[in-house]
Design an enzyme around this catalytic site. Structure first.
Site, PDB file in Angstrom:
ATOM      1  N   SER A   1       0.787  -1.230   0.000  1.00  9.65           N
ATOM      2  CA  SER A   1       0.000   0.000   0.000  1.00  9.65           C
ATOM      3  C   SER A   1       0.821   1.284   0.000  1.00  9.65           C
ATOM      4  O   SER A   1       0.250   2.360  -0.157  1.00  9.65           O
ATOM      5  CB  SER A   1      -0.944   0.019   1.199  1.00  9.65           C
TER       6      SER A   1
ATOM      7  N   LYS B   1       0.176   3.782  -2.759  1.00 11.28           N
ATOM      8  CA  LYS B   1      -0.837   4.836  -2.735  1.00 11.28           C
ATOM      9  C   LYS B   1      -0.227   6.231  -2.649  1.00 11.28           C
ATOM     10  O   LYS B   1      -0.806   7.205  -3.137  1.00 11.28           O
ATOM     11  CB  LYS B   1      -1.811   4.598  -1.580  1.00 11.28           C
TER      12      LYS B   1
ATOM     13  N   SER C   1      -6.641   3.402   3.842  1.00 11.40           N
ATOM     14  CA  SER C   1      -5.972   2.606   2.817  1.00 11.40           C
ATOM     15  C   SER C   1      -6.996   1.887   1.940  1.00 11.40           C
ATOM     16  O   SER C   1      -6.838   0.723   1.603  1.00 11.40           O
ATOM     17  CB  SER C   1      -5.006   1.593   3.440  1.00 11.40           C
TER      18      SER C   1
END
Length: 260
Positions: A112, A115, A166
């Site tokens: 993640s 991102k 997230s």
């Protein structure tokens, strides 16, 4: 002596970006294939005291600012008791001096943390953050679903939900809202990565779900630095939760961090 640390965990599973500090340490012990970065700020004592000169080999390419006190080198054994990650990098956030490193140039999946690059790519396109976006089922069903298919929300809402919770579908919708095709957006992501000097990094999608999103601890340190230099990203990633109203139903939704 006080020591403040921000632990950034990059793993092959989805992890909420704002809360590496609390969650990362626990996960690093149980995620041996992960990559981690810890940026530590050591606050000076008023009483002064002796200074420990760090080992020069750990400071290559990260010169200590002459205006600041040289940070104490934290011995590798101190981190090995906590970190089982295969790659790790510890940097003093003021002087940029490297305090600890382990396999910092090995390429690994980064999850993640992707991102952050997605959001930086969107920032470069200068969108209207108040503009409305309709959520679609194709935005994804994996991970926390805060904004649901059919919801009409603002780009700003998607930015907050994507970074705080997230949320994969929020990040996909944010990328889609740029009107670029998926291929065009991913190309922009890799161009952005190159402009930041992330030469060992490569990305294939915006969320981090695909293990082919790869980078190194050294590159991620640069990415995190660039992201947190953006005041809005820094502010959002320090939030514990975010409430917003769905425009077409007037329902309230709440995005919460996944800090354990």
């Amino acid at each position: 002596m006080q020591f403040q640390a921000l632990a950034l965990l990059i793993a092959s599973f989805v992890l909420a970006l704002p809360w590496w500090a609390g969650y990362g340490r626990q996960s690093l012990v149980s995620a041996p294939n992960s990559v981690s970065i810890v940026a530590g700020v050591r606050k000076n004592e008023e009483s002064g005291g002796s200074k420990t000169k760090p080992h020069n080999s750990l400071y290559a390419n990260f010169p200590v600012s002459p205006e600041r006190e040289t940070p104490h080198l934290v011995g590798p054994s101190s981190f090995q008791k906590e970190l089982s990650a295969q790659s790790a990098l510890v940097i003093d956030s003021e002087s940029k001096a490297v305090l600890y490193k382990k396999n910092v140039d090995e390429v690994r999946s980064i999850g993640s943390i992707t991102k952050l690059l997605t959001v930086l790519t969107v920032f470069d396109l200068k969108p209207d953050w108040n503009g409305e976006v309709t959520m679609e089922s194709g935005d994804g069903v994996t991970g926390p679903i805060i904004a649901q298919a059919g919801d009409i929300v603002s780009r700003s809402d998607l930015l907050h939900v994507g970074l705080i919770a997230s949320s994969n579908n929020a990040i996909n919708a944010l990328a889609r809202s740029t009107k670029l095709t998926r291929e065009e957006f991913v190309s922009r992501m890799n161009e952005k990565a190159a402009s930041l000097g992330l030469h060992a990094s490569h990305f294939v999608e915006p969320t981090g779900l695909d293990k082919e999103n790869k980078s190194t601890a050294s590159d991620v340190a640069r990415l995190v630095g660039a992201a947190l230099a953006q005041e809005e990203i820094s502010r959002i990633t320090s939030m514990a939760s975010y409430k917003f109203r769905v425009h077409n139903t007037n329902k309230m939704r709440v995005a919460r961090s996944t800090d354990l």
